[in-house]
Design a protein around this motif. Structure first.
Motif, PDB file in Angstrom:
ATOM      1  N   LEU A  37       4.079  -0.379  -0.625  1.00  0.00           N
ATOM      2  CA  LEU A  37       4.957  -0.396  -1.791  1.00  0.00           C
ATOM      3  C   LEU A  37       5.873   0.818  -1.711  1.00  0.00           C
ATOM      4  N   ARG A  38       7.137   0.653  -2.147  1.00  0.00           N
ATOM      5  CA  ARG A  38       8.089   1.756  -2.147  1.00  0.00           C
ATOM      6  C   ARG A  38       8.800   1.807  -3.479  1.00  0.00           C
ATOM      7  N   CYS A  39       8.877   2.991  -4.066  1.00  0.00           N
ATOM      8  CA  CYS A  39       9.565   3.177  -5.339  1.00  0.00           C
ATOM      9  C   CYS A  39      11.067   3.272  -5.086  1.00  0.00           C
ATOM     10  N   PRO A  40      11.862   2.412  -5.732  1.00  0.00           N
ATOM     11  CA  PRO A  40      13.315   2.474  -5.532  1.00  0.00           C
ATOM     12  C   PRO A  40      13.974   3.651  -6.240  1.00  0.00           C
ATOM     13  N   ILE A  41      13.235   4.335  -7.084  1.00  0.00           N
ATOM     14  CA  ILE A  41      13.802   5.463  -7.813  1.00  0.00           C
ATOM     15  C   ILE A  41      13.674   6.755  -7.020  1.00  0.00           C
ATOM     16  N   CYS A  42      12.471   7.052  -6.550  1.00  0.00           N
ATOM     17  CA  CYS A  42      12.244   8.334  -5.867  1.00  0.00           C
ATOM     18  C   CYS A  42      11.919   8.172  -4.386  1.00  0.00           C
ATOM     19  N   ASN A  43      11.820   6.932  -3.918  1.00  0.00           N
ATOM     20  CA  ASN A  43      11.527   6.623  -2.516  1.00  0.00           C
ATOM     21  C   ASN A  43      10.102   6.994  -2.110  1.00  0.00           C
ATOM     22  N   ALA A  44       9.209   7.239  -3.090  1.00  0.00           N
ATOM     23  CA  ALA A  44       7.802   7.485  -2.771  1.00  0.00           C
ATOM     24  C   ALA A  44       7.186   6.190  -2.253  1.00  0.00           C
ATOM     25  N   VAL A  45       6.132   6.331  -1.462  1.00  0.00           N
ATOM     26  CA  VAL A  45       5.467   5.165  -0.884  1.00  0.00           C
ATOM     27  C   VAL A  45       3.982   5.194  -1.225  1.00  0.00           C
ATOM     28  N   HIS A  46       3.395   4.002  -1.189  1.00  0.00           N
ATOM     29  CA  HIS A  46       1.973   3.850  -1.470  1.00  0.00           C
ATOM     30  C   HIS A  46       1.487   2.619  -0.715  1.00  0.00           C
ATOM     31  N   THR A  47       0.295   2.693  -0.164  1.00  0.00           N
ATOM     32  CA  THR A  47      -0.278   1.527   0.499  1.00  0.00           C
ATOM     33  C   THR A  47      -1.599   1.166  -0.161  1.00  0.00           C
ATOM     34  N   LEU A  48      -1.895  -0.102  -0.145  1.00  0.00           N
ATOM     35  CA  LEU A  48      -3.162  -0.618  -0.647  1.00  0.00           C
ATOM     36  C   LEU A  48      -3.914  -1.196   0.535  1.00  0.00           C
ATOM     37  N   GLU A  49      -5.194  -0.882   0.638  1.00  0.00           N
ATOM     38  CA  GLU A  49      -5.998  -1.341   1.769  1.00  0.00           C
ATOM     39  C   GLU A  49      -6.121  -2.855   1.765  1.00  0.00           C
ATOM     40  N   GLY A  50      -5.975  -3.465   2.932  1.00  0.00           N
ATOM     41  CA  GLY A  50      -6.162  -4.900   3.073  1.00  0.00           C
ATOM     42  C   GLY A  50      -4.858  -5.658   3.140  1.00  0.00           C
ATOM     43  N   GLY A  51      -4.974  -6.971   3.260  1.00  0.00           N
ATOM     44  CA  GLY A  51      -3.816  -7.835   3.368  1.00  0.00           C
ATOM     45  C   GLY A  51      -3.247  -8.233   2.022  1.00  0.00           C
ATOM     46  N   ARG A  52      -2.022  -8.733   2.045  1.00  0.00           N
ATOM     47  CA  ARG A  52      -1.330  -9.131   0.816  1.00  0.00           C
ATOM     48  C   ARG A  52      -2.109 -10.203   0.049  1.00  0.00           C
ATOM     49  N   ASN A  53      -2.753 -11.097   0.762  1.00  0.00           N
ATOM     50  CA  ASN A  53      -3.482 -12.189   0.110  1.00  0.00           C
ATOM     51  C   ASN A  53      -4.719 -11.699  -0.660  1.00  0.00           C
ATOM     52  N   GLU A  54      -5.092 -10.438  -0.507  1.00  0.00           N
ATOM     53  CA  GLU A  54      -6.231  -9.865  -1.228  1.00  0.00           C
ATOM     54  C   GLU A  54      -5.840  -9.331  -2.610  1.00  0.00           C
ATOM     55  N   TYR A  55      -4.543  -9.306  -2.914  1.00  0.00           N
ATOM     56  CA  TYR A  55      -4.061  -8.728  -4.164  1.00  0.00           C
ATOM     57  C   TYR A  55      -3.270  -9.752  -4.959  1.00  0.00           C
ATOM     58  N   SER A  56      -3.565  -9.833  -6.242  1.00  0.00           N
ATOM     59  CA  SER A  56      -2.765 -10.676  -7.122  1.00  0.00           C
ATOM     60  C   SER A  56      -1.497  -9.895  -7.481  1.00  0.00           C
ATOM     61  N   LYS A  57      -0.514 -10.585  -7.993  1.00  0.00           N
ATOM     62  CA  LYS A  57       0.692  -9.887  -8.444  1.00  0.00           C
ATOM     63  C   LYS A  57       0.335  -8.908  -9.553  1.00  0.00           C
ATOM     64  N   ARG A  58      -0.636  -9.257 -10.374  1.00  0.00           N
ATOM     65  CA  ARG A  58      -1.065  -8.362 -11.450  1.00  0.00           C
ATOM     66  C   ARG A  58      -1.567  -7.026 -10.877  1.00  0.00           C
ATOM     67  N   ASP A  59      -2.329  -7.073  -9.770  1.00  0.00           N
ATOM     68  CA  ASP A  59      -2.806  -5.845  -9.117  1.00  0.00           C
ATOM     69  C   ASP A  59      -1.629  -4.992  -8.647  1.00  0.00           C
ATOM     70  N   LEU A  60      -0.644  -5.631  -8.028  1.00  0.00           N
ATOM     71  CA  LEU A  60       0.519  -4.906  -7.525  1.00  0.00           C
ATOM     72  C   LEU A  60       1.353  -4.348  -8.678  1.00  0.00           C
ATOM     73  N   TYR A  61       1.537  -5.142  -9.739  1.00  0.00           N
ATOM     74  CA  TYR A  61       2.272  -4.664 -10.909  1.00  0.00           C
ATOM     75  C   TYR A  61       1.599  -3.436 -11.503  1.00  0.00           C
ATOM     76  N   SER A  62       0.284  -3.447 -11.554  1.00  0.00           N
ATOM     77  CA  SER A  62      -0.468  -2.327 -12.119  1.00  0.00           C
ATOM     78  C   SER A  62      -0.231  -1.053 -11.326  1.00  0.00           C
ATOM     79  N   SER A  63      -0.266  -1.162 -10.007  1.00  0.00           N
ATOM     80  CA  SER A  63      -0.032   0.007  -9.164  1.00  0.00           C
ATOM     81  C   SER A  63       1.385   0.538  -9.345  1.00  0.00           C
ATOM     82  N   ALA A  64       2.350  -0.368  -9.407  1.00  0.00           N
ATOM     83  CA  ALA A  64       3.740   0.043  -9.592  1.00  0.00           C
ATOM     84  C   ALA A  64       3.941   0.672 -10.972  1.00  0.00           C
TER      85      ALA A  64
END
Length: 109
Positions: A7-34
């Motif tokens: 994941l990359r923040c379009p405001i500050c260009n910070a990055v974050h990774t979540l362990e595992g493949g995309r299919n392991e995360y719901s959109k809700r999980d990704l929204y929460s992290s963002a």
């Protein structure tokens, strides 16, 4: 080789990774992290929602060698210059992916 979701923040260009493949995360999980990260930017709710959806829609699954996996920014969001990411895994200035290196696999989500 191991998978992570980048994941990359379009405001500050910070990055974050979540362990595992995309299919392991719901959109809700990704929204929460963002959303957790965006709170630090002191945005009002409509602007935060727009940015949150942008971060999730640009999420990219990367595959990296096992020996390099622990160097990813998994624990927290980090400034891009303060962390290791495989070459070719970051988004270009216009929101497009840069060309991947042969040792790194990318898939847009």
């Amino acid at each position: 080789m191991e998978s992570a979701v980048l994941l990359r923040c379009p405001i500050c260009n910070a990055v974050h990774t979540l362990e595992g493949g995309r299919n392991e995360y719901s959109k809700r999980d990704l929204y929460s992290s963002a959303k957790t990260h965006l709170r630090g930017h002191d945005l009002n709710e409509p602007k935060m929602a727009i940015r949150k959806y942008g971060i999730v829609s640009d999420a990219t699954e990367i595959v990296v060698p096992s020996g390099k996996y622990r160097q990813l920014p998994i624990e927290e969001w980090r400034e891009r210059d303060d962390t290791w990411l495989p070459g070719g895994s970051l988004f270009g200035g216009e929101g497009s992916l840069s060309a991947p290196e042969s040792s790194v696999e990318l898939s847009s989500l």
